[in-house]
Design a protein around this motif. Sequence first.
Motif, PDB file in Angstrom:
ATOM      1  N   GLY A 132       0.792  -1.217   0.000  1.00  0.00           N
ATOM      2  CA  GLY A 132       0.000   0.000   0.000  1.00  0.00           C
ATOM      3  C   GLY A 132       0.824   1.267   0.000  1.00  0.00           C
ATOM      4  O   GLY A 132       0.309   2.349   0.307  1.00  0.00           O
ATOM      5  N   ALA A 133       2.110   1.181  -0.351  1.00  0.00           N
ATOM      6  CA  ALA A 133       2.989   2.350  -0.381  1.00  0.00           C
ATOM      7  C   ALA A 133       2.815   3.062  -1.716  1.00  0.00           C
ATOM      8  O   ALA A 133       2.950   2.446  -2.778  1.00  0.00           O
ATOM      9  N   VAL A 134       2.518   4.363  -1.663  1.00  0.00           N
ATOM     10  CA  VAL A 134       2.226   5.107  -2.879  1.00  0.00           C
ATOM     11  C   VAL A 134       3.016   6.410  -2.921  1.00  0.00           C
ATOM     12  O   VAL A 134       3.474   6.916  -1.902  1.00  0.00           O
ATOM     13  N   ASP A 135       3.174   6.902  -4.136  1.00  0.00           N
ATOM     14  CA  ASP A 135       3.667   8.257  -4.387  1.00  0.00           C
ATOM     15  C   ASP A 135       2.992   8.700  -5.683  1.00  0.00           C
ATOM     16  O   ASP A 135       2.259   7.916  -6.311  1.00  0.00           O
ATOM     17  N   PRO A 136       3.162   9.947  -6.102  1.00  0.00           N
ATOM     18  CA  PRO A 136       2.442  10.410  -7.298  1.00  0.00           C
ATOM     19  C   PRO A 136       2.688   9.565  -8.541  1.00  0.00           C
ATOM     20  O   PRO A 136       1.768   9.341  -9.330  1.00  0.00           O
TER      21      PRO A 136
END
Length: 805
Positions: free
Chosen positions: A357-361
């Motif tokens: 669930g790790a996100v960035d743009p």
Amino acid sequence: MAEAADFQGTPSPARRWLRRTGALLAGAPLLAALVQLPAAVPAQAADSDTVSVALDSLSPSAPSDGDTLTVSGTVTNNGKQAVTGAHVDLRVGSQLSTRSAIDSAARHPDDLQSSLGTAVGGKYTEDFDSLPSGVAEHFSISVPVDKLDLGQDGVYPFGVSLSGQTSAQPWDQVLGIQRTFLPWQSSEADTRTRTTFLWPLISTVHVTAKTGAGELQTPVFLNDDLAKEISPGGRLAQMLALGKDLDVTWVIDPDLLASVDAMTRSYRIQGAGDSTTAGTHQAVAKQFLADLQDAVADKEVVALPFADPDLAALAHNGTSVTGSLSHLKDATDVAATTVETVLHVTPSTDFAWPVNGAVDPSIIKVATSAGADKVIARSDSVQETGGLSYTPSAARPIGGGTTAVVADARLSTAFQGDLTKADATTLAVQRFLAQSLALNTQTDKERSIVVAPQRMPSASQAQAMATAITALQDGNWSQSQDLAAATKDKPDPGATTKIPSSSAYPSSLRKQELPRTAFEQIARTQDKLDNFQVILTNQSRVVTPFGRAINREMSTSWRGGGSEADSFRTSVESWLDSLTDQVKLIDKSETKLSGRSATIPVTVQNNLVQGVDHLVLRLTSTMPTRLEIGGKAYYEQPVAVSGGHTQSVKFSTSANANGRVAVIAQLYTEDGQEYGAPVQFDVKVTEVTPTVMLVIGGGVLLLVLAGFRMYTQRKRAAARRAEEGDGPDEAGEDTPETPQTPETPEAKGPEDTGRPGNSDPHEDRLQKESEARSGADDPEQPSDPTPDTAPESADPSGTGERVDR
């Protein structure tokens, strides 16, 4: 001086007495402390894992009014001395009011220095006369919940301790403890949390790009590990058996379904080198799919893109490589079809699930590029910045029509680690339930919470998850909800909608990603596949297995296995190369041409099962001034070859000069792309010049004319001899023919009638008729050469005249 001498030498009796007395007085406090040590720190003396306590079960996990709590486990004496007067007690601490307080208490569950809580006592203990060194004893205690003196609803620390004494410490003290949590919801809560639990059915990559040559295209598996996972007792078999009775949202990798479905028919297992062995688990695969179809018949199913591509790796290392995003689109497009075909249900395909669930743009951008408009994130990545005193609902609008579904990190990570032992499972379940209840008591607002556990739980982790979900479903503060409903829940206005920057992405996760070189190799393989498929008459035989293999090359399951991922990608590309090489030009040796023109054959070989078409064969002269092909420097012809056959293509050439010329044969696809390796060979021209040809032709003509003249002369001479009656003379010898001198008219007279060389008119007429017949027997043919003599006179010849013809 006397004092100095006395001090340096042997002390006097008086001084020795004073020293001894001072030393004794100085050591008195230390002695007193040593004497009092056991009484001052009774608990600390046992803080050396003298006794370990394992809490194997706690039932019910979340009691309510009227329940009886049963606690069981084992106590083990790890010390060198027996424990006497041992007894097991149940202990309850003060209520924990926050989720962070639960985290703190969970860090040191067996620490004797922390608060022990109040012992229930009375008859709710279990005694052991003696606990010998190295011996483990089982215990089980049941106690009505109302005897625990629990207060208001909430989470309470709950412990099991063993007390006793040893010969070295002969007083009663706590020698070991194990703490956990007791969620207490006496009755149904006024507000219940709507909880969505994702149940992932995902495995690693199992199928290679190789298939058999027959019509069935028998698949080849990397190993037989998938059979172990779906067999009774296997990880996936247990996930299926546990999940069918739970209110969960199934999250399925279509590659798993396709792989198991392939196992229901004939399949092979890759061995050493190019060897394979037959797979034998068709019945297991059929049973697994039948059970899975029943389990998901009325459940929500979310289909991930085929082979569960690593979205973060693609975002960070793949987007700069041309074509990488198209593979994600292909994987998404095939997902729904695969699930519908195998499970006969219509899945949702609009969810993306990055690792942990790790996100960035950049991850959000890639995740939504293939059509997904909902991204499953986690709260330790999308952290709250608004200072809320409670955990907000999962759904967050993040712009562009995209919703971030933020799973709760504490609940999602509750079942990681080694849960093979019963006590570890119990602690994980109780901590999960405690966090869930604490979350519910934060506010009276209704909220939707999502739990997204690890992608591939072990069998023991899955069992712990199932136990917790069952307790949650039976509890008084939570109700189950589908993922689709959670995403539609009204977002909390105070919840953060800001996606963290790329620099905030965990470095530990970034190190596990596929590198850029991996995506470059994938792109190279795709280019080769594109070039290969255009020549095939049945493209699906190659495009489908290789397309799915390329999807598998991007799988999330390769994290932590870089060398295995490299090996898989290399095997896919090598196998494609070997198939491509089955269509090729046959090598040629030097070709010799004599004359101005000739035909050069070039052979195309097709060792594939299917036919190939849409190929063009170009033959190029490196010296067109000396040798032209089809009147130009190069010439092209279309090529079509049936499977398992060869085809010779003939090219017309013309030579302008003698010598050696290098010629290059190259296959091309119809769109102008080179196909396969070229074949170069030499053509040696030995052309005969026009002057030499004219001389030779003239010589032959003269020989023909001379022979014809000799033939006609001999034939006419023989005819004349026959008319003149030439034959043997009186001596019996042939009289040779001699030329006769023509006579003048004056020499003729009656007296000369019977002499040789003279003839009467009757004989002269017969001779002329014979000569006429001889000429009639030898007519001139159209192909005969024109006589090089003048035409014969038609007037009658004189008597005895011979005319050569």
